[in-house]
Design a protein around this motif. Sequence first.
Motif, PDB file in Angstrom:
ATOM      1  N   TRP A 105      21.534  14.240   3.329  1.00 35.98           N
ATOM      2  CA  TRP A 105      20.404  12.439   2.911  1.00 35.98           C
ATOM      3  C   TRP A 105      19.575  12.404   3.931  1.00 35.98           C
ATOM      4  O   TRP A 105      19.666  12.766   4.981  1.00 35.98           O
ATOM      5  CB  TRP A 105      22.039  11.806   3.280  1.00 35.98           C
ATOM      6  CG  TRP A 105      21.273  10.335   3.210  1.00 35.98           C
ATOM      7  CD1 TRP A 105      21.107   9.701   2.080  1.00 35.98           C
ATOM      8  CD2 TRP A 105      21.222   9.627   3.906  1.00 35.98           C
ATOM      9  NE1 TRP A 105      20.776   8.596   2.346  1.00 35.98           N
ATOM     10  CE2 TRP A 105      20.301   8.293   3.379  1.00 35.98           C
ATOM     11  CE3 TRP A 105      21.276   9.086   5.516  1.00 35.98           C
ATOM     12  CZ2 TRP A 105      20.099   7.155   4.334  1.00 35.98           C
ATOM     13  CZ3 TRP A 105      20.513   8.101   6.888  1.00 35.98           C
ATOM     14  CH2 TRP A 105      20.059   6.939   5.567  1.00 35.98           C
TER      15      TRP A 105
ATOM     16  N   LEU B 124      27.999  22.825   4.201  1.00 34.76           N
ATOM     17  CA  LEU B 124      27.159  22.445   4.176  1.00 34.76           C
ATOM     18  C   LEU B 124      25.531  23.093   4.330  1.00 34.76           C
ATOM     19  O   LEU B 124      24.965  22.876   3.660  1.00 34.76           O
ATOM     20  CB  LEU B 124      27.007  20.764   4.504  1.00 34.76           C
ATOM     21  CG  LEU B 124      28.334  20.060   4.028  1.00 34.76           C
ATOM     22  CD1 LEU B 124      28.275  18.481   5.085  1.00 34.76           C
ATOM     23  CD2 LEU B 124      27.666  19.577   3.062  1.00 34.76           C
TER      24      LEU B 124
ATOM     25  N   HIS C 126      29.090  22.528  -4.701  1.00 35.02           N
ATOM     26  CA  HIS C 126      29.195  22.175  -5.522  1.00 35.02           C
ATOM     27  C   HIS C 126      27.932  20.827  -5.519  1.00 35.02           C
ATOM     28  O   HIS C 126      28.433  20.178  -5.438  1.00 35.02           O
ATOM     29  CB  HIS C 126      29.879  21.766  -6.619  1.00 35.02           C
ATOM     30  CG  HIS C 126      30.939  23.265  -6.816  1.00 35.02           C
ATOM     31  ND1 HIS C 126      30.914  24.277  -7.643  1.00 35.02           N
ATOM     32  CD2 HIS C 126      32.245  23.266  -6.602  1.00 35.02           C
ATOM     33  CE1 HIS C 126      31.569  24.669  -7.527  1.00 35.02           C
ATOM     34  NE2 HIS C 126      32.670  24.820  -6.489  1.00 35.02           N
ATOM     35  N   ARG C 127      26.889  20.956  -6.868  1.00 32.79           N
ATOM     36  CA  ARG C 127      25.938  19.871  -6.672  1.00 32.79           C
ATOM     37  C   ARG C 127      26.725  18.759  -7.587  1.00 32.79           C
ATOM     38  O   ARG C 127      26.098  18.723  -8.094  1.00 32.79           O
ATOM     39  CB  ARG C 127      24.638  20.144  -6.602  1.00 32.79           C
ATOM     40  CG  ARG C 127      23.971  20.474  -5.322  1.00 32.79           C
ATOM     41  CD  ARG C 127      23.736  22.364  -5.471  1.00 32.79           C
ATOM     42  NE  ARG C 127      22.482  22.413  -3.903  1.00 32.79           N
ATOM     43  CZ  ARG C 127      23.508  23.346  -2.876  1.00 32.79           C
ATOM     44  NH1 ARG C 127      24.745  24.115  -3.123  1.00 32.79           N
ATOM     45  NH2 ARG C 127      22.592  23.577  -1.974  1.00 32.79           N
ATOM     46  N   VAL C 128      27.361  17.513  -7.292  1.00 30.56           N
ATOM     47  CA  VAL C 128      27.346  16.748  -8.254  1.00 30.56           C
ATOM     48  C   VAL C 128      27.272  15.517  -7.107  1.00 30.56           C
ATOM     49  O   VAL C 128      27.586  15.560  -6.271  1.00 30.56           O
ATOM     50  CB  VAL C 128      29.417  16.679  -8.778  1.00 30.56           C
ATOM     51  CG1 VAL C 128      29.494  18.311  -8.844  1.00 30.56           C
ATOM     52  CG2 VAL C 128      29.729  16.902  -7.046  1.00 30.56           C
TER      53      VAL C 128
ATOM     54  N   ARG D 112      19.298  19.906   0.675  1.00 28.25           N
ATOM     55  CA  ARG D 112      20.226  18.444   0.407  1.00 28.25           C
ATOM     56  C   ARG D 112      20.770  17.735   1.207  1.00 28.25           C
ATOM     57  O   ARG D 112      21.374  16.593   0.867  1.00 28.25           O
ATOM     58  CB  ARG D 112      21.316  19.047  -0.235  1.00 28.25           C
ATOM     59  CG  ARG D 112      20.464  20.033  -1.434  1.00 28.25           C
ATOM     60  CD  ARG D 112      20.907  19.475  -3.077  1.00 28.25           C
ATOM     61  NE  ARG D 112      20.874  19.781  -4.170  1.00 28.25           N
ATOM     62  CZ  ARG D 112      20.034  19.564  -5.430  1.00 28.25           C
ATOM     63  NH1 ARG D 112      19.901  18.016  -5.124  1.00 28.25           N
ATOM     64  NH2 ARG D 112      19.642  20.037  -5.844  1.00 28.25           N
TER      65      ARG D 112
ATOM     66  N   ARG E  56      32.012  14.843  -9.887  1.00 25.70           N
ATOM     67  CA  ARG E  56      31.382  13.629  -9.518  1.00 25.70           C
ATOM     68  C   ARG E  56      32.890  14.047  -8.594  1.00 25.70           C
ATOM     69  O   ARG E  56      33.345  13.895  -8.263  1.00 25.70           O
ATOM     70  CB  ARG E  56      30.853  12.215  -9.990  1.00 25.70           C
ATOM     71  CG  ARG E  56      32.032  11.327 -10.325  1.00 25.70           C
ATOM     72  CD  ARG E  56      30.932   9.977 -11.244  1.00 25.70           C
ATOM     73  NE  ARG E  56      30.984  11.056 -12.248  1.00 25.70           N
ATOM     74  CZ  ARG E  56      30.941  10.117 -13.590  1.00 25.70           C
ATOM     75  NH1 ARG E  56      30.606   9.024 -13.643  1.00 25.70           N
ATOM     76  NH2 ARG E  56      30.677  10.418 -14.397  1.00 25.70           N
TER      77      ARG E  56
ATOM     78  N   GLY F  39      24.646  25.550   2.108  1.00 27.46           N
ATOM     79  CA  GLY F  39      24.546  25.779   0.809  1.00 27.46           C
ATOM     80  C   GLY F  39      26.024  25.593  -0.009  1.00 27.46           C
ATOM     81  O   GLY F  39      25.374  25.535  -1.420  1.00 27.46           O
TER      82      GLY F  39
ATOM     83  N   SER G  89      21.729   9.765  -7.530  1.00 30.23           N
ATOM     84  CA  SER G  89      21.781  10.580  -6.671  1.00 30.23           C
ATOM     85  C   SER G  89      21.384  11.978  -6.707  1.00 30.23           C
ATOM     86  O   SER G  89      20.348  12.437  -6.758  1.00 30.23           O
ATOM     87  CB  SER G  89      23.023  11.253  -7.317  1.00 30.23           C
ATOM     88  OG  SER G  89      22.638  12.040  -8.305  1.00 30.23           O
ATOM     89  N   PRO G  90      21.643  12.576  -5.044  1.00 31.15           N
ATOM     90  CA  PRO G  90      20.666  13.538  -4.243  1.00 31.15           C
ATOM     91  C   PRO G  90      20.559  14.604  -5.769  1.00 31.15           C
ATOM     92  O   PRO G  90      19.378  15.716  -5.920  1.00 31.15           O
ATOM     93  CB  PRO G  90      22.397  13.710  -3.358  1.00 31.15           C
ATOM     94  CG  PRO G  90      23.135  13.887  -3.658  1.00 31.15           C
ATOM     95  CD  PRO G  90      23.205  12.626  -4.354  1.00 31.15           C
ATOM     96  N   THR G  91      21.457  14.611  -6.448  1.00 34.79           N
ATOM     97  CA  THR G  91      20.684  15.327  -7.918  1.00 34.79           C
ATOM     98  C   THR G  91      19.676  15.081  -8.855  1.00 34.79           C
ATOM     99  O   THR G  91      19.723  15.538  -9.464  1.00 34.79           O
ATOM    100  CB  THR G  91      22.069  16.319  -8.473  1.00 34.79           C
ATOM    101  OG1 THR G  91      22.827  14.978  -8.637  1.00 34.79           O
ATOM    102  CG2 THR G  91      23.402  16.999  -7.782  1.00 34.79           C
TER     103      THR G  91
END
Length: 151
Positions: free
Chosen positions: A131, A76, A82-84, A129, A4, A79, A143-145
């Motif tokens: 917001w 961004l 890391h998706r945290v 992804r 995170r 993509g 969270s977004p994940t």
Amino acid sequence: MLDRAIAQSGCGFPLPTQESQQRNGATWATSLGCPDVACLRAKPADQLLTASLSPTARRVPNVDGKVLPLQVPDALKRGRFHRVPFLQGTIADEGRLTVATTYDLAGRRLTAEGYPPTPSSPARSPGPRAWRPGTFGPTSTSSPTGTPWTI
């Protein structure tokens, strides 16, 4: 590496390249009359500190192709991150010091046309992804994940 992250004071603006930072450093050293590092090491600390207050002597991360392989907006958009769980924060009047040192004190004027677009602006959306109001954030518990916030 990270599970995170918290970023304070913005992270979506383009960063200088390694080449531009090296040119800025060489210009700064030349302003002190130094052609090399040995000369800089021989300068009194107070002279170096005074010279470091120049608006052009900014110390910021730079995109070098290795540690930072891409500009943040490009990463961004593509993509490539890391998706945290991620928390981004700023404060009121966050950009005043940056505008003062980068533009006002450097004799430049910041105009609406010269202001860099943000990654979440409609003209440069970073993708699915990004917001979106109501999707996650202060009023959401995830969270977004999809991982619950643990703050």
